[in-house]
Motif scaffolding. Structure first.
Motif, PDB file in Angstrom:
ATOM      1  N   UNK A  26     -12.245   7.478   9.786  1.00 33.74           N
ATOM      2  CA  UNK A  26     -11.854   6.309   8.984  1.00 33.74           C
ATOM      3  C   UNK A  26     -11.580   6.723   7.540  1.00 33.74           C
ATOM      4  N   UNK A  27     -12.468   7.542   6.993  1.00 35.89           N
ATOM      5  CA  UNK A  27     -12.308   7.988   5.605  1.00 35.89           C
ATOM      6  C   UNK A  27     -11.046   8.821   5.433  1.00 35.89           C
ATOM      7  N   UNK A  28     -10.796   9.719   6.383  1.00 40.88           N
ATOM      8  CA  UNK A  28      -9.593  10.553   6.319  1.00 40.88           C
ATOM      9  C   UNK A  28      -8.341   9.693   6.425  1.00 40.88           C
ATOM     10  N   UNK A  29      -8.363   8.698   7.301  1.00 40.59           N
ATOM     11  CA  UNK A  29      -7.222   7.806   7.483  1.00 40.59           C
ATOM     12  C   UNK A  29      -6.932   7.045   6.192  1.00 40.59           C
ATOM     13  N   UNK A  30      -7.972   6.517   5.554  1.00 44.79           N
ATOM     14  CA  UNK A  30      -7.797   5.791   4.292  1.00 44.79           C
ATOM     15  C   UNK A  30      -7.276   6.712   3.195  1.00 44.79           C
ATOM     16  N   UNK A  31      -7.775   7.948   3.170  1.00 48.67           N
ATOM     17  CA  UNK A  31      -7.336   8.910   2.154  1.00 48.67           C
ATOM     18  C   UNK A  31      -5.851   9.220   2.317  1.00 48.67           C
ATOM     19  N   UNK A  32      -5.391   9.329   3.541  1.00 51.01           N
ATOM     20  CA  UNK A  32      -3.974   9.600   3.795  1.00 51.01           C
ATOM     21  C   UNK A  32      -3.107   8.367   3.536  1.00 51.01           C
ATOM     22  N   UNK A  33      -3.643   7.181   3.836  1.00 48.36           N
ATOM     23  CA  UNK A  33      -2.906   5.935   3.597  1.00 48.36           C
ATOM     24  C   UNK A  33      -2.708   5.675   2.112  1.00 48.36           C
ATOM     25  N   UNK A  34      -3.686   6.050   1.317  1.00 52.04           N
ATOM     26  CA  UNK A  34      -3.666   5.777  -0.121  1.00 52.04           C
ATOM     27  C   UNK A  34      -2.448   6.430  -0.785  1.00 52.04           C
ATOM     28  N   UNK A  35      -1.739   5.636  -1.580  1.00 53.98           N
ATOM     29  CA  UNK A  35      -0.630   6.177  -2.357  1.00 53.98           C
ATOM     30  C   UNK A  35      -0.857   5.970  -3.844  1.00 53.98           C
ATOM     31  N   UNK A  36      -1.469   4.832  -4.210  1.00 53.44           N
ATOM     32  CA  UNK A  36      -1.838   4.543  -5.584  1.00 53.44           C
ATOM     33  C   UNK A  36      -2.743   3.321  -5.570  1.00 53.44           C
ATOM     34  N   UNK A  37      -3.506   3.133  -6.624  1.00 53.33           N
ATOM     35  CA  UNK A  37      -4.460   2.032  -6.688  1.00 53.33           C
ATOM     36  C   UNK A  37      -3.794   0.812  -7.328  1.00 53.33           C
ATOM     37  N   UNK A  38      -3.486  -0.257  -6.570  1.00 58.27           N
ATOM     38  CA  UNK A  38      -2.850  -1.443  -7.144  1.00 58.27           C
ATOM     39  C   UNK A  38      -3.651  -2.065  -8.279  1.00 58.27           C
ATOM     40  N   UNK A  39      -4.985  -1.986  -8.202  1.00 59.61           N
ATOM     41  CA  UNK A  39      -5.805  -2.533  -9.280  1.00 59.61           C
ATOM     42  C   UNK A  39      -5.571  -1.774 -10.587  1.00 59.61           C
ATOM     43  N   UNK A  40      -5.537  -0.443 -10.498  1.00 54.78           N
ATOM     44  CA  UNK A  40      -5.297   0.373 -11.693  1.00 54.78           C
ATOM     45  C   UNK A  40      -3.887   0.152 -12.231  1.00 54.78           C
ATOM     46  N   UNK A  41      -2.916   0.016 -11.331  1.00 50.92           N
ATOM     47  CA  UNK A  41      -1.543  -0.255 -11.768  1.00 50.92           C
ATOM     48  C   UNK A  41      -1.461  -1.583 -12.507  1.00 50.92           C
ATOM     49  N   UNK A  42      -2.163  -2.581 -12.016  1.00 52.78           N
ATOM     50  CA  UNK A  42      -2.166  -3.898 -12.659  1.00 52.78           C
ATOM     51  C   UNK A  42      -2.718  -3.802 -14.076  1.00 52.78           C
ATOM     52  N   UNK A  43      -3.843  -3.122 -14.229  1.00 48.39           N
ATOM     53  CA  UNK A  43      -4.450  -2.976 -15.563  1.00 48.39           C
ATOM     54  C   UNK A  43      -3.506  -2.228 -16.502  1.00 48.39           C
ATOM     55  N   UNK A  44      -2.889  -1.148 -15.990  1.00 46.36           N
ATOM     56  CA  UNK A  44      -1.972  -0.363 -16.824  1.00 46.36           C
ATOM     57  C   UNK A  44      -0.776  -1.194 -17.277  1.00 46.36           C
ATOM     58  N   UNK A  45      -0.181  -1.929 -16.353  1.00 43.27           N
ATOM     59  CA  UNK A  45       0.991  -2.731 -16.690  1.00 43.27           C
ATOM     60  C   UNK A  45       0.626  -3.845 -17.670  1.00 43.27           C
ATOM     61  N   UNK A  46      -0.522  -4.463 -17.469  1.00 41.33           N
ATOM     62  CA  UNK A  46      -0.975  -5.503 -18.402  1.00 41.33           C
ATOM     63  C   UNK A  46      -1.153  -4.937 -19.808  1.00 41.33           C
ATOM     64  N   UNK A  47      -1.786  -3.760 -19.884  1.00 42.50           N
ATOM     65  CA  UNK A  47      -2.001  -3.136 -21.193  1.00 42.50           C
ATOM     66  C   UNK A  47      -0.671  -2.788 -21.858  1.00 42.50           C
ATOM     67  N   UNK A  48       0.266  -2.278 -21.048  1.00 39.93           N
ATOM     68  CA  UNK A  48       1.585  -1.913 -21.588  1.00 39.93           C
ATOM     69  C   UNK A  48       2.304  -3.123 -22.166  1.00 39.93           C
ATOM     70  N   UNK A  49       2.118  -4.280 -21.554  1.00 40.28           N
ATOM     71  CA  UNK A  49       2.815  -5.493 -21.978  1.00 40.28           C
ATOM     72  C   UNK A  49       2.012  -6.326 -22.974  1.00 40.28           C
ATOM     73  N   UNK A  50       0.881  -5.785 -23.430  1.00 47.20           N
ATOM     74  CA  UNK A  50       0.128  -6.464 -24.480  1.00 47.20           C
ATOM     75  C   UNK A  50      -1.001  -7.351 -24.001  1.00 47.20           C
ATOM     76  N   UNK A  51      -1.312  -7.325 -22.721  1.00 42.46           N
ATOM     77  CA  UNK A  51      -2.437  -8.100 -22.202  1.00 42.46           C
ATOM     78  C   UNK A  51      -2.051  -9.496 -21.755  1.00 42.46           C
ATOM     79  N   UNK A  52      -2.905 -10.073 -20.908  1.00 39.73           N
ATOM     80  CA  UNK A  52      -2.659 -11.412 -20.368  1.00 39.73           C
ATOM     81  C   UNK A  52      -3.060 -12.494 -21.360  1.00 39.73           C
ATOM     82  N   UNK A  53      -2.276 -13.551 -21.407  1.00 41.27           N
ATOM     83  CA  UNK A  53      -2.606 -14.745 -22.175  1.00 41.27           C
ATOM     84  C   UNK A  53      -2.765 -15.881 -21.173  1.00 41.27           C
ATOM     85  N   UNK A  54      -3.960 -16.422 -21.069  1.00 41.94           N
ATOM     86  CA  UNK A  54      -4.277 -17.374 -20.004  1.00 41.94           C
ATOM     87  C   UNK A  54      -3.324 -18.563 -19.957  1.00 41.94           C
TER      88      UNK A  54
END
Length: 224
Positions: A26-54
């Protein structure tokens, strides 16, 4: 590990070895499936655009269309449209945050943010890999659908010329799994999916009604 009644030590040892082997696969399968972390991408993109305004996104969930999408069992797919530079990505980031706060504990939320300048997240295959990865991370039993193919093909399953075919079949099986919890799927910036966009759009439209427990939000490109 406790021995089951009537199982015997030898059978218990065999069961333990199988459980350890399955966990390792299971762990090996998940490691191979992984391409990038969507959570980390979200944080990076938010920071690049100046952060969320509710106040810039909370209004959307009070709009009649999103309310119908969420509350009506017959409504499965919500498209969000807008001209370039109007803040659609930040809007969807905000929707992700609001859904995280409001959905019930067993419910699943999976999302993917495309970005044309990043080869890891600018193609249809990567979108399915990212969505599946987050679903399996939240409901581990779903990995059985991935393992059925991965046990035979290994890492190449996600990378060779037939990757889209394999992943779309895996994803369809997950969506049809009777044990699948209520699920929200969000895909941002489809116009930045530079490889196989038409396949991805067709997949979303065709599979949006496969299960009454699954709801989709997509940021619709101008060509769709």
């Amino acid at each position: 590990m406790l021995v089951m009644y009537g199982e015997g030590r030898e059978n218990a040892d065999r069961r333990l070895r199988k459980e350890i082997d399955d966990a390792s696969k299971d762990k090996e399968c998940l490691r191979h499936l992984f391409v990038t972390d969507p959570h980390a991408n979200k944080v990076r993109i938010e920071d690049t655009k100046g952060g969320l305004i509710a106040d810039s996104y909370r209004w959307i969930l009070e709009n009649c269309d999103p309310k119908q999408w969420r509350n009506n069992q017959q409504s499965h797919l919500l498209w969000i449209k807008g001209d370039p530079g109007k803040g659609k990505t930040m809007l969807l980031c905000g929707i992700v945050d609001e859904l995280k706060k409001s959905i019930a504990e067993p419910d699943l939320l999976s999302f993917f943010l495309c970005q044309a300048t990043d080869s890891r997240i600018n193609n249809a295959t990567a979108v399915l890999r990212g969505l599946i990865y987050l679903l399996v991370d939240q409901q581990p039993s779903l990995i059985s659908h991935v393992r059925k193919k991965h046990d035979h093909a290994g890492k190449a399953l996600f990378e060779d010329a037939n990757a889209w075919v394999a992943l779309s079949e895996i994803f369809t099986n997950i969506l049809q799994d009777r044990s699948l919890n209520n699920t929200y799927l969000i895909i941002d910036a489809l116009d930045e999916c530079v490889a196989d966009l038409s396949k991805l759009l067709d997949f979303i439209v065709q599979k949006s009604s496969v299960s009454p427990r699954v709801k989709w939000i997509g940021l619709q490109p101008q060509l769709a």
